[in-house]
Design a protein around this motif. Structure first.
Motif, PDB file in Angstrom:
ATOM      1  N   LEU A  71      11.891   5.149  -2.120  1.00 52.88           N
ATOM      2  CA  LEU A  71      12.015   4.957  -0.583  1.00 52.88           C
ATOM      3  C   LEU A  71      11.102   4.468   0.025  1.00 52.88           C
ATOM      4  O   LEU A  71      11.200   4.118   1.353  1.00 52.88           O
ATOM      5  CB  LEU A  71      12.563   6.355  -0.066  1.00 52.88           C
ATOM      6  CG  LEU A  71      13.638   7.023  -0.671  1.00 52.88           C
ATOM      7  CD1 LEU A  71      13.672   8.441  -0.232  1.00 52.88           C
ATOM      8  CD2 LEU A  71      14.890   6.249  -0.750  1.00 52.88           C
ATOM      9  N   ALA A  72       9.857   4.373  -0.351  1.00 51.84           N
ATOM     10  CA  ALA A  72       8.877   3.951   0.227  1.00 51.84           C
ATOM     11  C   ALA A  72       8.859   2.714   1.002  1.00 51.84           C
ATOM     12  O   ALA A  72       8.164   2.661   2.467  1.00 51.84           O
ATOM     13  CB  ALA A  72       7.346   3.670  -0.900  1.00 51.84           C
ATOM     14  N   ARG A  73       9.653   1.688   0.677  1.00 55.84           N
ATOM     15  CA  ARG A  73       9.826   0.549   1.544  1.00 55.84           C
ATOM     16  C   ARG A  73      11.097   0.347   2.552  1.00 55.84           C
ATOM     17  O   ARG A  73      11.438  -0.453   3.356  1.00 55.84           O
ATOM     18  CB  ARG A  73       9.699  -0.720   0.790  1.00 55.84           C
ATOM     19  CG  ARG A  73       8.240  -0.938   0.310  1.00 55.84           C
ATOM     20  CD  ARG A  73       8.135  -2.241  -0.397  1.00 55.84           C
ATOM     21  NE  ARG A  73       6.980  -2.732  -0.758  1.00 55.84           N
ATOM     22  CZ  ARG A  73       6.323  -3.700  -1.058  1.00 55.84           C
ATOM     23  NH1 ARG A  73       7.468  -4.858  -0.998  1.00 55.84           N
ATOM     24  NH2 ARG A  73       5.301  -4.318  -1.388  1.00 55.84           N
ATOM     25  N   ARG A  74      11.606   1.529   2.364  1.00 54.54           N
ATOM     26  CA  ARG A  74      13.035   1.600   3.314  1.00 54.54           C
ATOM     27  C   ARG A  74      12.603   1.979   4.670  1.00 54.54           C
ATOM     28  O   ARG A  74      11.733   2.989   4.941  1.00 54.54           O
ATOM     29  CB  ARG A  74      13.828   2.782   2.615  1.00 54.54           C
ATOM     30  CG  ARG A  74      15.397   2.396   2.720  1.00 54.54           C
ATOM     31  CD  ARG A  74      16.187   3.152   2.171  1.00 54.54           C
ATOM     32  NE  ARG A  74      16.079   2.660   0.669  1.00 54.54           N
ATOM     33  CZ  ARG A  74      17.001   3.389  -0.237  1.00 54.54           C
ATOM     34  NH1 ARG A  74      17.842   4.461   0.253  1.00 54.54           N
ATOM     35  NH2 ARG A  74      16.982   3.081  -1.335  1.00 54.54           N
ATOM     36  N   GLY A 128      -8.462   4.931   5.663  1.00 56.55           N
ATOM     37  CA  GLY A 128      -8.930   4.201   4.274  1.00 56.55           C
ATOM     38  C   GLY A 128      -8.639   4.934   2.906  1.00 56.55           C
ATOM     39  O   GLY A 128      -7.593   4.927   3.102  1.00 56.55           O
ATOM     40  N   ALA A 129      -9.616   5.107   2.293  1.00 54.87           N
ATOM     41  CA  ALA A 129      -9.351   5.582   0.796  1.00 54.87           C
ATOM     42  C   ALA A 129      -8.410   7.009   0.674  1.00 54.87           C
ATOM     43  O   ALA A 129      -7.774   7.396   0.101  1.00 54.87           O
ATOM     44  CB  ALA A 129     -10.638   5.495  -0.080  1.00 54.87           C
ATOM     45  N   ALA A 130      -9.349   7.929   1.978  1.00 55.52           N
ATOM     46  CA  ALA A 130      -8.813   9.187   1.909  1.00 55.52           C
ATOM     47  C   ALA A 130      -6.964   9.168   2.195  1.00 55.52           C
ATOM     48  O   ALA A 130      -6.462   9.982   1.849  1.00 55.52           O
ATOM     49  CB  ALA A 130      -9.338   9.984   2.821  1.00 55.52           C
ATOM     50  N   LEU A 131      -6.684   8.286   3.295  1.00 58.53           N
ATOM     51  CA  LEU A 131      -5.480   8.100   3.647  1.00 58.53           C
ATOM     52  C   LEU A 131      -4.577   7.511   2.508  1.00 58.53           C
ATOM     53  O   LEU A 131      -3.345   8.078   2.221  1.00 58.53           O
ATOM     54  CB  LEU A 131      -5.179   7.254   4.801  1.00 58.53           C
ATOM     55  CG  LEU A 131      -3.716   6.880   5.281  1.00 58.53           C
ATOM     56  CD1 LEU A 131      -3.097   7.992   5.808  1.00 58.53           C
ATOM     57  CD2 LEU A 131      -3.831   5.867   6.429  1.00 58.53           C
ATOM     58  N   LYS A 132      -5.037   6.618   1.622  1.00 60.12           N
ATOM     59  CA  LYS A 132      -4.164   6.030   0.613  1.00 60.12           C
ATOM     60  C   LYS A 132      -3.898   7.074  -0.466  1.00 60.12           C
ATOM     61  O   LYS A 132      -2.978   7.183  -1.078  1.00 60.12           O
ATOM     62  CB  LYS A 132      -5.165   4.505  -0.018  1.00 60.12           C
ATOM     63  CG  LYS A 132      -4.281   3.937  -0.890  1.00 60.12           C
ATOM     64  CD  LYS A 132      -5.147   2.767  -1.203  1.00 60.12           C
ATOM     65  CE  LYS A 132      -4.529   1.823  -2.376  1.00 60.12           C
ATOM     66  NZ  LYS A 132      -5.337   0.951  -2.974  1.00 60.12           N
ATOM     67  N   GLN A 133      -5.311   7.748  -0.732  1.00 61.29           N
ATOM     68  CA  GLN A 133      -5.343   8.770  -1.730  1.00 61.29           C
ATOM     69  C   GLN A 133      -4.123   9.864  -1.555  1.00 61.29           C
ATOM     70  O   GLN A 133      -3.227  10.252  -2.040  1.00 61.29           O
ATOM     71  CB  GLN A 133      -6.307   9.460  -1.900  1.00 61.29           C
ATOM     72  CG  GLN A 133      -6.413  10.423  -3.278  1.00 61.29           C
ATOM     73  CD  GLN A 133      -8.081  10.802  -3.400  1.00 61.29           C
ATOM     74  OE1 GLN A 133      -8.942  10.580  -2.468  1.00 61.29           O
ATOM     75  NE2 GLN A 133      -8.257  11.680  -4.555  1.00 61.29           N
ATOM     76  N   ALA A 134      -4.124  10.329  -0.096  1.00 58.27           N
ATOM     77  CA  ALA A 134      -3.007  11.393   0.197  1.00 58.27           C
ATOM     78  C   ALA A 134      -1.814  11.047   0.396  1.00 58.27           C
ATOM     79  O   ALA A 134      -0.759  11.461  -0.093  1.00 58.27           O
ATOM     80  CB  ALA A 134      -3.629  11.836   1.854  1.00 58.27           C
ATOM     81  N   ARG A 135      -1.668   9.464   0.751  1.00 58.75           N
ATOM     82  CA  ARG A 135      -0.211   9.132   0.949  1.00 58.75           C
ATOM     83  C   ARG A 135       0.395   8.849  -0.634  1.00 58.75           C
ATOM     84  O   ARG A 135       1.515   9.297  -1.041  1.00 58.75           O
ATOM     85  CB  ARG A 135      -0.264   7.684   1.555  1.00 58.75           C
ATOM     86  CG  ARG A 135       1.025   7.019   1.668  1.00 58.75           C
ATOM     87  CD  ARG A 135       0.943   5.535   2.131  1.00 58.75           C
ATOM     88  NE  ARG A 135       0.202   4.964   1.098  1.00 58.75           N
ATOM     89  CZ  ARG A 135      -0.634   3.878   1.537  1.00 58.75           C
ATOM     90  NH1 ARG A 135      -0.440   3.316   3.080  1.00 58.75           N
ATOM     91  NH2 ARG A 135      -1.152   3.033   0.598  1.00 58.75           N
ATOM     92  N   THR A 136      -0.464   8.601  -1.560  1.00 63.28           N
ATOM     93  CA  THR A 136       0.129   8.138  -2.928  1.00 63.28           C
ATOM     94  C   THR A 136       0.276   9.472  -3.554  1.00 63.28           C
ATOM     95  O   THR A 136       1.583   9.756  -4.275  1.00 63.28           O
ATOM     96  CB  THR A 136      -1.126   7.689  -3.663  1.00 63.28           C
ATOM     97  OG1 THR A 136      -1.503   6.484  -3.122  1.00 63.28           O
ATOM     98  CG2 THR A 136      -0.480   7.316  -5.283  1.00 63.28           C
ATOM     99  N   ALA A 137      -0.315  10.772  -3.271  1.00 66.93           N
ATOM    100  CA  ALA A 137      -0.143  11.935  -3.750  1.00 66.93           C
ATOM    101  C   ALA A 137       1.051  12.578  -3.044  1.00 66.93           C
ATOM    102  O   ALA A 137       2.010  12.989  -4.159  1.00 66.93           O
ATOM    103  CB  ALA A 137      -1.433  12.987  -3.765  1.00 66.93           C
ATOM    104  N   ILE A 138       1.304  12.501  -2.045  1.00 68.04           N
ATOM    105  CA  ILE A 138       2.577  13.161  -1.383  1.00 68.04           C
ATOM    106  C   ILE A 138       3.808  12.121  -1.740  1.00 68.04           C
ATOM    107  O   ILE A 138       4.966  12.685  -2.018  1.00 68.04           O
ATOM    108  CB  ILE A 138       2.269  13.179   0.146  1.00 68.04           C
ATOM    109  CG1 ILE A 138       3.226  14.354   0.748  1.00 68.04           C
ATOM    110  CG2 ILE A 138       2.696  12.087   1.049  1.00 68.04           C
ATOM    111  CD1 ILE A 138       3.000  15.677   0.151  1.00 68.04           C
ATOM    112  N   ILE A 139       3.632  10.973  -1.854  1.00 70.04           N
ATOM    113  CA  ILE A 139       4.804  10.090  -2.422  1.00 70.04           C
ATOM    114  C   ILE A 139       5.279  10.591  -3.485  1.00 70.04           C
ATOM    115  O   ILE A 139       6.488  10.817  -4.048  1.00 70.04           O
ATOM    116  CB  ILE A 139       4.555   8.694  -2.106  1.00 70.04           C
ATOM    117  CG1 ILE A 139       4.790   8.159  -0.764  1.00 70.04           C
ATOM    118  CG2 ILE A 139       5.572   7.782  -3.103  1.00 70.04           C
ATOM    119  CD1 ILE A 139       4.193   6.865  -0.467  1.00 70.04           C
TER     120      ILE A 139
END
Lengths: 251, 254
Positions: B136-139, B117-128
């Motif tokens: 490259l996110a959609r590649r 959920g939100a924790a994953l989204k937050q972690a993904r955004t931060a590391i990206i």
């Protein structure tokens, strides 16, 4: 970890691979064409059958034969769908990533199997939608259809488990597909010789998949048949788990 | 972050008499070392010295034949599920699923590590953002260059904010700008309390980012000492002595 993390990952990989879509499209088109032919034949013989109230109905002449064709296609389709699930991970070098995420071998195997099973049941459901589309226009023998559907679901689940096990043992997906095809065909026809010799009972007949699927396609549900399929599924998944655990040991 | 085993005095990683055979020969023999939180340990050695085997065992991808691995005071071999939260691992050639996009990779790793959920989204955004992976996110991973693959592998390793970061040749295929960024990132992780163990062939990499260096040769630990950024020559001499003779020579009298 979510118990379905591996399932979700595998399901996603299945959906983005062109092979799954191409196989689904080709086989469903083939089944739809055959459904149309069988329906035409059923409709053209409706007047003669009206004179035999206890004669074969729509499910006997169209529904079950359609599922029989799906069973034949499954021998080719299931190995192609399952060949990469573990052998592909091994080739990509991604299997250690799953181990390093603390996922036990049993959960990797089960997760991948559930994803494959989901695809296969969806394939079965889309095939069933063809006869079901006519449920309001003709008499349906629901019991026979349910038994045949159960038989097909068990057969697909068994072939899927065999495919996953072959993928766990093979180093290359093509080898996994070939092995799964050979094992499935051998399981189907192991009793052919015995039947040609006139032996219709005994252990060799019990071993054959056909001996357990055909009664279900005829509408006869027996615990022995269900247990046979369940045993094979458990055995195949246990072997796959053992092999993956050994992989972690050996790397 | 609350660690699964709260033994605050324990080092983040402790290897004790770790051994493993590979291809019929001992790859790692009786290796013992420990790594406290916030320290960066460089693992040096020639090809076949046992660096990758050691890191695979530390990451939980390979079981040792004997010895023990303790993570934050807990027996890692008894509780392999500790890896899920505690360890982030970047293997030598970042293994990826070619049919998944960069973003899907991060989601898959997040799910495997228990993020949702939100924790994953937050972690993904931060590391990206941190690794500048937005373009490259959609590649698809299958079409990424080697350097981009390496960055994605690093992002997957860091996504769940591990307490122990295991990096096997992380600078492989990175350009000089990316190497500099990687060094900054490793130091940031260490400053935040993450224990980092990295294997490399590059001595400059060790003097630039590591607090300590361990040199392996023929699967055994031959040197374990602190690194100072100004003693590159001393490290180079020790490394070559071990590579040529199997052990460091005694210091010469001045």
């Amino acid at each position: 970890m979510s118990p379905f993390a591996v399932t979700r990952l595998e399901w996603r990989r299945l959906l983005v691979r062109p092979l799954a879509w191409v196989l689904a499209a080709l086989t469903l088109a083939w089944l739809a064409w055959n459904f149309t032919l069988m329906l035409g034949s059923f409709l053209s013989s409706q007047i003669q059958r009206a004179a035999q109230p206890d004669g074969p109905g729509f499910i006997d002449l169209v529904g079950v034969p359609l599922l029989g064709q799906l069973a034949q296609l499954a021998f080719l389709v299931v190995p192609l769908i399952t060949m990469s699930v573990i052998a592909g991970e091994r080739r990509n070098g991604t299997l250690p990533l799953l181990f390093a995420a603390g996922v036990p071998a049993s959960r990797i195997v089960l997760g991948k199997y559930l994803a494959v099973l989901g695809w296969l049941l969806l394939w079965l459901a889309l095939t069933l939608a063809m006869p079901l589309a006519l449920m309001h226009t003709t008499h349906f023998d629901w019991g026979k259809l349910a038994a045949a559907t159960l038989g097909l679901a068990l057969m697909l689940a068994t072939l899927g488990a065999i495919g996953v096990a072959c993928s766990a043992f093979a180093s290359h997906p093509a080898i996994a597909a070939s092995a799964a095809l050979v094992i499935a065909l051998a399981l189907w026809s192991v009793n052919l010789g015995a039947q040609m010799a006139g032996m219709n009972g005994g252990a060799i007949n019990w071993l054959a998949m056909s001996s357990h699927l055909q009664p279900l396609l005829r509408g006869l549900v027996s615990t022995t048949d269900i247990v046979w399929f369940a045993l094979l599924i458990v055995l195949a998944l246990a072997l796959a788990t053992r092999r993956l655990a050994a992989d972690k040991e050996r790397n | 972050m609350t660690l699964p085993t709260d033994v605050s005095a324990a080092p983040m990683l402790r290897l004790d008499q770790l051994s493993r055979r590979r291809a019929g020969r001992p790859a790692v023999q009786s290796l013992s070392l420990s790594l406290p939180r916030g320290q960066v340990l460089g693992l040096l050695g020639v090809n076949g010295a046992g660096k990758s085997t050691t890191l695979s065992m530390v990451a939980g991808a390979l079981r040792p034949d004997s010895g023990s691995i303790r993570l934050n005071g807990a027996d890692f071999l008894e509780q392999p599920e500790l890896a899920r939260q505690l360890i982030g691992w970047l293997p030598e050639r970042a293994p990826l699923w070619p049919e998944l996009t960069v973003s899907e990779h991060l989601d898959a790793h997040g799910h495997l590590r228990g993020l949702r959920g939100a924790a994953l989204k937050q972690a993904r955004t931060a590391i990206i953002e941190r690794l500048e992976l937005q373009p490259l996110a959609r590649r698809l991973a299958g079409v990424l260059s080697q350097g981009q693959r390496q960055r994605l592998g690093l992002a997957c390793a860091l996504l769940h904010r591990p307490a122990l970061l295991v990096l096997d040749e992380p600078a492989n295929a990175l350009d000089p700008v990316q190497v500099a960024a990687l060094r900054t990132l490793i130091r940031e992780q260490a400053a935040a309390g993450t224990a980092v163990i990295l294997s490399t062939h590059l001595l400059a990499e060790v003097t630039a980012v590591c607090d300590r260096v361990a040199i392996l040769h023929d699967g055994t630990l031959r040197h374990d000492g602190h690194v100072h950024s100004d003693d590159h020559a001393a490290l180079e001499r020790t490394f070559f002595e071990i590579a040529m003779n199997g052990q460091p020579q005694p210091a010469r009298a001045a």
